[in-house]
Design a protein around this motif. Structure first.
Motif, PDB file in Angstrom:
ATOM      1  N   THR A  81       0.786  -1.252   0.060  1.00  0.00           N
ATOM      2  CA  THR A  81      -0.160  -0.114  -0.113  1.00  0.00           C
ATOM      3  C   THR A  81       0.871   1.213   0.017  1.00  0.00           C
ATOM      4  OG1 THR A  81      -1.698  -1.242   1.148  1.00  0.00           O
ATOM      5  CG2 THR A  81      -2.039   1.367   1.214  1.00  0.00           C
ATOM      6  N   ALA A  82       2.025   1.137   0.750  1.00  0.00           N
ATOM      7  CA  ALA A  82       2.857   2.313   0.653  1.00  0.00           C
ATOM      8  C   ALA A  82       3.438   2.637  -0.549  1.00  0.00           C
ATOM      9  CB  ALA A  82       4.172   2.080   1.733  1.00  0.00           C
ATOM     10  N   LYS A  83       3.869   1.524  -1.360  1.00  0.00           N
ATOM     11  CA  LYS A  83       4.534   1.862  -2.727  1.00  0.00           C
ATOM     12  C   LYS A  83       3.417   2.013  -3.532  1.00  0.00           C
ATOM     13  CE  LYS A  83       7.733   1.144  -5.679  1.00  0.00           C
ATOM     14  NZ  LYS A  83       8.699   2.146  -5.839  1.00  0.00           N
ATOM     15  N   ILE A  84       2.034   1.755  -3.340  1.00  0.00           N
ATOM     16  CA  ILE A  84       0.967   2.207  -4.362  1.00  0.00           C
ATOM     17  C   ILE A  84       0.686   3.664  -4.203  1.00  0.00           C
ATOM     18  CG2 ILE A  84      -1.481   1.985  -4.701  1.00  0.00           C
ATOM     19  CD1 ILE A  84      -1.027  -1.037  -4.228  1.00  0.00           C
ATOM     20  N   LEU A  85       0.969   4.140  -3.077  1.00  0.00           N
ATOM     21  CA  LEU A  85       0.497   5.561  -2.490  1.00  0.00           C
ATOM     22  C   LEU A  85       1.598   6.373  -2.929  1.00  0.00           C
ATOM     23  CD1 LEU A  85      -1.434   5.053   0.751  1.00  0.00           C
ATOM     24  CD2 LEU A  85      -2.444   5.882  -1.489  1.00  0.00           C
ATOM     25  N   ASN A  86       3.053   6.043  -2.896  1.00  0.00           N
ATOM     26  CA  ASN A  86       4.056   6.908  -2.984  1.00  0.00           C
ATOM     27  C   ASN A  86       5.005   6.207  -3.867  1.00  0.00           C
ATOM     28  OD1 ASN A  86       5.574   8.961  -2.519  1.00  0.00           O
ATOM     29  ND2 ASN A  86       5.522   8.995  -0.384  1.00  0.00           N
ATOM     30  N   PRO A  87       4.677   6.070  -5.288  1.00  0.00           N
ATOM     31  CA  PRO A  87       5.592   4.998  -6.168  1.00  0.00           C
ATOM     32  C   PRO A  87       6.774   5.542  -6.314  1.00  0.00           C
ATOM     33  CG  PRO A  87       3.608   6.166  -7.257  1.00  0.00           C
ATOM     34  CD  PRO A  87       3.519   6.593  -5.886  1.00  0.00           C
ATOM     35  N   VAL A 299       9.915  -3.516  -2.273  1.00  0.00           N
ATOM     36  CA  VAL A 299       8.649  -3.701  -2.530  1.00  0.00           C
ATOM     37  C   VAL A 299       8.341  -3.262  -3.974  1.00  0.00           C
ATOM     38  CG1 VAL A 299       6.194  -3.474  -2.028  1.00  0.00           C
ATOM     39  CG2 VAL A 299       7.820  -3.728  -0.414  1.00  0.00           C
ATOM     40  N   SER A 300       8.030  -3.950  -4.872  1.00  0.00           N
ATOM     41  CA  SER A 300       7.394  -3.428  -6.139  1.00  0.00           C
ATOM     42  C   SER A 300       5.874  -4.120  -6.428  1.00  0.00           C
ATOM     43  CB  SER A 300       8.374  -4.025  -7.333  1.00  0.00           C
ATOM     44  OG  SER A 300       8.320  -5.475  -7.358  1.00  0.00           O
ATOM     45  N   VAL A 301       5.173  -3.218  -7.119  1.00  0.00           N
ATOM     46  CA  VAL A 301       3.834  -3.633  -7.504  1.00  0.00           C
ATOM     47  C   VAL A 301       3.639  -3.370  -9.131  1.00  0.00           C
ATOM     48  CG1 VAL A 301       1.306  -2.984  -6.961  1.00  0.00           C
ATOM     49  CG2 VAL A 301       3.144  -2.612  -5.391  1.00  0.00           C
ATOM     50  N   GLU A 303       2.120  -2.305 -12.468  1.00  0.00           N
ATOM     51  CA  GLU A 303       1.912  -1.041 -12.603  1.00  0.00           C
ATOM     52  C   GLU A 303       0.275  -0.705 -13.165  1.00  0.00           C
ATOM     53  OE1 GLU A 303       3.128   1.661 -11.855  1.00  0.00           O
ATOM     54  OE2 GLU A 303       1.332   2.915 -12.623  1.00  0.00           O
ATOM     55  N   GLU A 304      -0.046  -1.897 -13.577  1.00  0.00           N
ATOM     56  CA  GLU A 304      -1.504  -2.007 -13.902  1.00  0.00           C
ATOM     57  C   GLU A 304      -2.552  -2.029 -12.638  1.00  0.00           C
ATOM     58  OE1 GLU A 304      -2.670  -4.333 -17.436  1.00  0.00           O
ATOM     59  OE2 GLU A 304      -4.767  -4.097 -16.673  1.00  0.00           O
ATOM     60  N   ILE A 305      -2.079  -3.007 -11.777  1.00  0.00           N
ATOM     61  CA  ILE A 305      -2.705  -3.255 -10.497  1.00  0.00           C
ATOM     62  C   ILE A 305      -2.609  -1.867  -9.553  1.00  0.00           C
ATOM     63  CG2 ILE A 305      -2.468  -4.391  -8.344  1.00  0.00           C
ATOM     64  CD1 ILE A 305      -1.870  -7.118 -10.011  1.00  0.00           C
ATOM     65  N   ALA A 306      -1.264  -1.388  -9.674  1.00  0.00           N
ATOM     66  CA  ALA A 306      -1.084  -0.132  -8.708  1.00  0.00           C
ATOM     67  C   ALA A 306      -2.038   0.858  -9.039  1.00  0.00           C
ATOM     68  CB  ALA A 306       0.406   0.076  -8.956  1.00  0.00           C
ATOM     69  N   GLN A 307      -2.159   1.098 -10.322  1.00  0.00           N
ATOM     70  CA  GLN A 307      -3.078   2.193 -10.952  1.00  0.00           C
ATOM     71  C   GLN A 307      -4.470   2.070 -10.256  1.00  0.00           C
ATOM     72  OE1 GLN A 307      -3.695   3.273 -15.077  1.00  0.00           O
ATOM     73  NE2 GLN A 307      -1.405   3.797 -15.123  1.00  0.00           N
ATOM     74  N   LYS A 308      -4.961   0.662 -10.493  1.00  0.00           N
ATOM     75  CA  LYS A 308      -6.448   0.644 -10.027  1.00  0.00           C
ATOM     76  C   LYS A 308      -6.421   0.661  -8.546  1.00  0.00           C
ATOM     77  CE  LYS A 308      -7.804  -1.753 -14.097  1.00  0.00           C
ATOM     78  NZ  LYS A 308      -7.682  -3.181 -14.700  1.00  0.00           N
ATOM     79  N   ALA A 309      -5.501  -0.012  -7.953  1.00  0.00           N
ATOM     80  CA  ALA A 309      -5.620   0.204  -6.508  1.00  0.00           C
ATOM     81  C   ALA A 309      -5.431   1.336  -5.820  1.00  0.00           C
ATOM     82  CB  ALA A 309      -4.653  -1.002  -5.898  1.00  0.00           C
ATOM     83  N   ARG A 310      -4.450   2.296  -6.292  1.00  0.00           N
ATOM     84  CA  ARG A 310      -4.399   3.600  -6.103  1.00  0.00           C
ATOM     85  C   ARG A 310      -5.659   4.317  -5.977  1.00  0.00           C
ATOM     86  NH1 ARG A 310      -0.665   5.357  -9.654  1.00  0.00           N
ATOM     87  NH2 ARG A 310       0.688   4.024  -8.588  1.00  0.00           N
ATOM     88  N   ALA A 311      -6.730   4.195  -6.923  1.00  0.00           N
ATOM     89  CA  ALA A 311      -7.860   4.939  -6.994  1.00  0.00           C
ATOM     90  C   ALA A 311      -8.760   4.468  -5.907  1.00  0.00           C
ATOM     91  CB  ALA A 311      -8.387   4.569  -8.234  1.00  0.00           C
TER      92      ALA A 311
END
Ligand code: 13P
Length: 321
Positions: A81-87, A299-301, A303-311
Motif C-alpha cells: 500500500t505504501a508503494k502504491i501511494l508513493n510510487p 517492494v514492487s507492484v 503498474e496496472e494493478i497499482a493504478q487501479k488499487a491507488r484509485a
C-alpha cells in the motif's frame, strides 16, 4: 493460561537504546529513510520508528513521506500500500514473507468470479488484502474507518464486503445494513472465545477492549470494539486503572507509552499466554538493520494493478478525512 500483566510504564526505569537500535538510526540517516511501524511489531522496532500507528495512520504517513526511502515494518499488504501511494519512493520491508491470513483467504481471481454473481454491487475491501484485490474494489477501508466508508454509500446500495466476515458483521451491526460478506478471517483474532474473555473480565474486574476482527461472541463480552489507534484514546479516557487488551499483544507497548499510568493485561487466546501474529513477528531489529544496510528487499507492484488499487485507496483517504 495465566494472562501477562504489564505494570504502569511510568514506574519502569528507562533503558538506553541498544547498539543495534543505534545502528538502525545511523543507517536511517545515511539512507535518508523514514521507518513506519505498525502497532503490532516488536517494541525494539517501535522505539526507533518515526511513526507507529494503525493501518490508516500508516497509509497517510506513507503517502506523505518526503524521505527517499520508506522502510515498512508490518506485513506485505501494508508495504505494498505504501508503494502504491508513493510510487517514486524506494519501499523496503525487513521480511517480505510477512503475509496475512486475511489476504490469503481472498484470492483475486475468486473475488472477480464472486463479483460476477452480484452485478452492480459495490466492493468495499478491508485493507488486509492483496493489491490485486484492491484493484477489483471500489473503495478500501481499515478497521478505523470501515463504518464511515460503508455509510458513505446510499442505504439501498448493494455492498460486497471482503475479506473479513467478522469485521463485516461488526460493520453491519454498527450501520444497521446488510452486506454480502466474503468468508475470510484473521486466524489470530478469530481464536479468542467468549468464555475465556468473560472469565478474565470477572477475575480482574477490569474492562476489555478488543479488535473488530474478533468473532461476534467474543466481541459481545467486551466493553469496547475498535481499531488499534482508537484503543489508545479509549484506554486513556476509561476510568479503570487496569485495561484488558484483546488483540495482538505487541499493541500493549504503544498503549503503555501513551497511557503510562495504567496497568495493561494481554488477553490470552485459548492456547497461549498472549495473542501473537506470526507474520508481524517476522519483523526483527536485525532484519530491519540488514534491509537498510543492503537496500533490500524492495517492494514492487505491477503498474496496472497499482493504478487501479491507488484509485480505491485514495478514495478511502478522501472519504475518511
Ligand atoms: P488496524 O491497523 O486497523 O488497527 O488493524 C489491525 C489489524 O488487526 C491488522 O490486521
Amino acid at each position: 493460561m495465566k494472562p501477562v500483566i504489564f505494570q504502569p510504564y511510568q514506574n519502569e526505569p528507562k533503558k538506553p537504546l541498544s547498539a543495534i537500535q543505534q545502528e538502525v538510526l545511523r543507517l536511517k540517516k545515511e539512507r535518508n529513510a523514514v521507518i513506519l511501524a505498525h502497532n503490532y511489531v516488536a517494541n525494539e522496532i517501535q522505539e526507533v520508528a518515526d511513526f507507529v500507528g494503525d493501518s490508516l495512520g500508516l497509509s497517510y504517513s506513507a503517502r506523505d513521506a518526503k524521505a527517499d526511502v520508506i522502510v515498512f515494518c508490518g506485513v506485505d499488504f501494508m508495504a505494498e500500500t505504501a508503494k502504491i501511494l508513493n510510487p517514486a519512493k524506494t519501499v523496503l520491508m525487513p521480511d517480505p514473507a510477512s503475509g496475512c491470513s486475511l489476504e490469503e483467504s481472498c484470492p483475486a481471481a475468486e473475488l472477480a468470479a464472486f463479483k460476477k454473481q452480484y452485478p452492480g454491487a459495490k466492493v468495499v475491501s478491508y485493507i488486509n488484502c492483496s493489491g490485486a484485490v484492491k484493484a477489483l474494489s471500489d473503495v478500501i477501508c481499515t478497521s478505523g474507518n470501515a463504518v464511515k466508508i460503508v455509510e458513505h454509500f446510499p442505504k439501498d446500495e448493494q455492498i460486497i464486503f471482503a475479506p473479513d466476515r467478522y469485521l463485516g458483521s461488526w460493520v453491519e451491526e454498527q450501520t444497521g445494513r446488510k452486506m454480502i460478506l466474503w468468508d475470510g478471517c484473521c486466524c489470530a483474532h478469530a481464536s479468542y472465545n467468549a468464555e475465556t474473555l468473560k472469565k478474565l473480565r470477572e477475575e480482574l474486574n477490569a474492562p476489555i477492549v478488543c479488535h473488530p476482527e474478533c468473532q461476534k461472541s467474543a466481541r459481545d463480552v467486551c466493553d469496547c470494539v475498535c481499531s488499534t489507534e482508537k484503543m489508545i484514546k479509549w484506554a486513556r479516557e476509561n476510568p479503570s486503572e487496569t485495561i484488558i487488551v484483546a488483540t495482538v499483544a505487541q499493541m500493549i507497548h504503544r498503549l503503555r507509552r501513551e497511557v503510562p499510568n495504567k496497568t495493561f493485561v494481554a488477553a490470552p487466546p485459548p492456547n497461549a499466554d498472549r495473542l501473537s501474529c506470526r507474520h508481524m513477528d517476522k519483523n526483527t531489529i536485525e532484519k530491519l538493520r540488514d534491509c537498510l544496510k543492503n537496500m533490500s528487499p524492495q517492494v514492487s507492484v505491477d503498474e496496472e494493478i497499482a493504478q487501479k488499487a491507488r484509485a480505491a485507496i485514495e478514495k478511502m483517504l478522501e472519504w475518511s478525512k
